[in-house]
Design a protein around this motif. Structure first.
Motif, mmCIF file in Angstrom:
data_model
loop_
_atom_site.group_PDB
_atom_site.id
_atom_site.type_symbol
_atom_site.label_atom_id
_atom_site.label_comp_id
_atom_site.label_asym_id
_atom_site.label_seq_id
_atom_site.Cartn_x
_atom_site.Cartn_y
_atom_site.Cartn_z
ATOM 1 N N ARG A 143 -6.305 11.335 3.556
ATOM 2 C CA ARG A 143 -5.034 10.630 3.317
ATOM 3 C C ARG A 143 -5.042 9.257 3.971
ATOM 4 N NH1 ARG A 143 -2.504 13.018 -0.890
ATOM 5 N NH2 ARG A 143 -2.163 15.215 -0.478
ATOM 6 N N LEU A 144 -5.611 9.168 5.170
ATOM 7 C CA LEU A 144 -5.719 7.865 5.838
ATOM 8 C C LEU A 144 -6.692 6.973 5.084
ATOM 9 C CD1 LEU A 144 -5.116 5.843 8.057
ATOM 10 C CD2 LEU A 144 -6.762 7.060 9.519
ATOM 11 N N ASP A 145 -7.817 7.534 4.654
ATOM 12 C CA ASP A 145 -8.791 6.763 3.881
ATOM 13 C C ASP A 145 -8.160 6.226 2.598
ATOM 14 O OD1 ASP A 145 -10.634 7.466 5.841
ATOM 15 O OD2 ASP A 145 -11.563 9.039 4.624
ATOM 16 N N GLU A 146 -7.358 7.061 1.939
ATOM 17 C CA GLU A 146 -6.659 6.645 0.714
ATOM 18 C C GLU A 146 -5.721 5.478 0.999
ATOM 19 O OE1 GLU A 146 -4.409 9.157 -2.696
ATOM 20 O OE2 GLU A 146 -3.581 9.415 -0.665
ATOM 21 N N VAL A 149 3.387 4.202 9.511
ATOM 22 C CA VAL A 149 3.300 4.668 8.121
ATOM 23 C C VAL A 149 3.216 6.192 8.146
ATOM 24 C CG1 VAL A 149 1.864 4.706 6.039
ATOM 25 C CG2 VAL A 149 2.173 2.571 7.309
ATOM 26 N N ARG A 150 4.097 6.822 7.409
ATOM 27 C CA ARG A 150 4.070 8.286 7.295
ATOM 28 C C ARG A 150 3.233 8.666 6.080
ATOM 29 N NH1 ARG A 150 5.944 11.753 10.569
ATOM 30 N NH2 ARG A 150 7.400 10.997 12.095
ATOM 31 N N GLY A 157 0.828 -1.210 0.000
ATOM 32 C CA GLY A 157 0.000 0.000 0.000
ATOM 33 C C GLY A 157 0.858 1.254 0.000
ATOM 34 N N CYS A 158 1.937 1.245 0.791
ATOM 35 C CA CYS A 158 2.861 2.378 0.815
ATOM 36 C C CYS A 158 3.504 2.573 -0.558
ATOM 37 C CB CYS A 158 3.937 2.172 1.875
ATOM 38 S SG CYS A 158 3.349 2.366 3.566
ATOM 39 N N SER A 159 3.958 1.494 -1.145
ATOM 40 C CA SER A 159 4.581 1.554 -2.463
ATOM 41 C C SER A 159 3.595 2.090 -3.501
ATOM 42 C CB SER A 159 5.078 0.168 -2.856
ATOM 43 O OG SER A 159 5.632 0.189 -4.140
ATOM 44 N N ARG A 160 2.391 1.607 -3.455
ATOM 45 C CA ARG A 160 1.329 2.012 -4.388
ATOM 46 C C ARG A 160 1.110 3.520 -4.338
ATOM 47 N NH1 ARG A 160 -3.278 -1.104 -6.030
ATOM 48 N NH2 ARG A 160 -4.932 0.246 -6.734
ATOM 49 N N GLY A 166 3.349 5.750 -3.202
ATOM 50 C CA GLY A 166 4.600 6.492 -3.244
ATOM 51 C C GLY A 166 5.053 6.980 -1.885
ATOM 52 N N LEU A 167 4.668 6.265 -0.829
ATOM 53 C CA LEU A 167 5.055 6.623 0.531
ATOM 54 C C LEU A 167 6.343 5.898 0.914
ATOM 55 C CD1 LEU A 167 1.553 6.235 2.241
ATOM 56 C CD2 LEU A 167 2.613 8.353 1.399
#
Length: 122
Positions: free
Chosen positions: A78-81, A46-47, A20-23, A25-26
């Motif tokens: 942003r959290l929902d995303e 997760v930032r 999810g982070c990679s998706r 760009g985090l």
């Protein structure tokens, strides 16, 4: 046959969090002790983009802890995303594990349609 499913997301899978982070760009999530504004918590941090403090997921309970000061330190969107990205990635991981092929399509309203087909992993 088509089935519509709504999912209440509990975050329990580190691989899906990373995906999810990679998706989105985090930065990659970090495991450990994290200082939020008023407390210190343990978990997978997760930032999110434009958030002052990270969201910390307890993979054992599925719960998330964060302090966005009612939106002043980070928009709920942003959290929902992220939760949407996590749910899609977790669905894909589990579907492929069972041998299903997976296709996804972003809809006009921002939601994501994930279609699973029995047979043939993609």
């Amino acid at each position: 046959m088509s089935h519509v499913v709504q999912i209440k997301t509990q975050v329990r899978d580190a691989a899906a969090v990373r995906a999810g982070c990679s998706r989105l760009g985090l930065d990659a999530p970090v495991e450990g002790e994290v200082k939020l504004f008023s407390e210190t918590v343990n978990g997978l941090a997760v930032r999110l983009k434009d958030w002052r403090y990270p969201v910390v997921f307890d993979l054992t309970t599925g719960e998330s802890k964060f302090d966005n000061y009612q939106g002043r330190w980070g928009r709920q969107g942003r959290l929902d995303e992220f939760l949407q990205a996590y749910a899609v990635e977790k669905t894909k991981i589990e579907a492929r594990r069972k041998g299903y092929s997976v296709a996804e399509h972003r809809l006009a309203d921002g939601s994501i349609k994930v279609s699973l087909t029995v047979g043939g992993a993609s």
